[in-house]
Design a protein around this motif. Structure first.
Motif, PDB file in Angstrom:
ATOM      1  N   ASN A 162      18.850 -35.250  21.861  1.00 37.43           N
ATOM      2  CA  ASN A 162      19.275 -34.032  22.607  1.00 37.43           C
ATOM      3  C   ASN A 162      19.724 -32.862  21.841  1.00 37.43           C
ATOM      4  O   ASN A 162      20.284 -32.992  20.517  1.00 37.43           O
ATOM      5  CB  ASN A 162      20.645 -34.399  23.270  1.00 37.43           C
ATOM      6  N   PHE A 169      20.821 -30.010  22.593  1.00 37.49           N
ATOM      7  CA  PHE A 169      21.890 -29.025  23.054  1.00 37.49           C
ATOM      8  C   PHE A 169      23.167 -29.016  22.456  1.00 37.49           C
ATOM      9  O   PHE A 169      23.816 -30.173  21.731  1.00 37.49           O
ATOM     10  CB  PHE A 169      22.315 -29.387  24.708  1.00 37.49           C
ATOM     11  N   ARG A 170      23.929 -28.012  22.282  1.00 38.79           N
ATOM     12  CA  ARG A 170      25.154 -27.910  21.820  1.00 38.79           C
ATOM     13  C   ARG A 170      26.315 -28.663  22.575  1.00 38.79           C
ATOM     14  O   ARG A 170      25.932 -28.714  23.768  1.00 38.79           O
ATOM     15  CB  ARG A 170      25.597 -26.666  21.249  1.00 38.79           C
ATOM     16  N   GLU A 171      27.353 -28.911  21.921  1.00 38.81           N
ATOM     17  CA  GLU A 171      28.321 -29.444  22.733  1.00 38.81           C
ATOM     18  C   GLU A 171      28.967 -28.209  23.531  1.00 38.81           C
ATOM     19  O   GLU A 171      29.021 -27.041  23.280  1.00 38.81           O
ATOM     20  CB  GLU A 171      29.446 -29.725  21.848  1.00 38.81           C
ATOM     21  N   ASP A 172      29.465 -28.264  24.850  1.00 34.96           N
ATOM     22  CA  ASP A 172      29.834 -27.545  25.764  1.00 34.96           C
ATOM     23  C   ASP A 172      31.459 -27.163  25.199  1.00 34.96           C
ATOM     24  O   ASP A 172      32.398 -28.099  25.747  1.00 34.96           O
ATOM     25  CB  ASP A 172      29.701 -28.129  27.161  1.00 34.96           C
ATOM     26  N   VAL A 173      31.646 -26.132  24.706  1.00 37.79           N
ATOM     27  CA  VAL A 173      33.043 -25.974  23.930  1.00 37.79           C
ATOM     28  C   VAL A 173      33.610 -24.689  24.589  1.00 37.79           C
ATOM     29  O   VAL A 173      32.837 -23.591  24.698  1.00 37.79           O
ATOM     30  CB  VAL A 173      33.076 -25.786  22.407  1.00 37.79           C
TER      31      VAL A 173
END
Length: 95
Positions: free
Chosen positions: A60, A62-66
């Motif tokens: 994955n 994708f970055r973390e959703d922050v």
């Protein structure tokens, strides 16, 4: 498994295809080859082989959703051609 004309007609109906007799014969040959290849694949020893969904390792990216606060209102309005009370001012479109 033998591929018959009935099988070809059934598959063509599922795919909503109208095939000529030549196309049916070619499809019969092609499907027979595919089924033959699957029989060959079933003869392979797969003991100890881990199941996989892709031949290459996929990670994955994708970055973390922050949740972050965005730019402040004044920074957003800096380049606005017209502003009023901290909002963009636009021409009236409905009378």
């Amino acid at each position: 498994m033998e591929i018959t004309d009935k099988t070809i007609e059934y598959v063509a109906a599922l795919a909503k295809l109208e095939l000529t007799q030549e196309e049916k014969e070619k499809a019969k040959t092609d499907l027979g080859s595919i089924i033959g290849y699957m029989a060959t694949m079933n003869e392979l020893d797969t003991e100890g082989i881990k199941p996989m969904s892709h031949v290459f390792p996929i990670h994955n990216v994708f970055r973390e959703d922050v949740v972050e606060n965005g730019p402040d209102r004044d920074a957003l309005l800096e380049n606005a051609p017209a502003k009023k009370d901290g909002c963009f001012m636009v021409p009236k479109t409905v009378e």
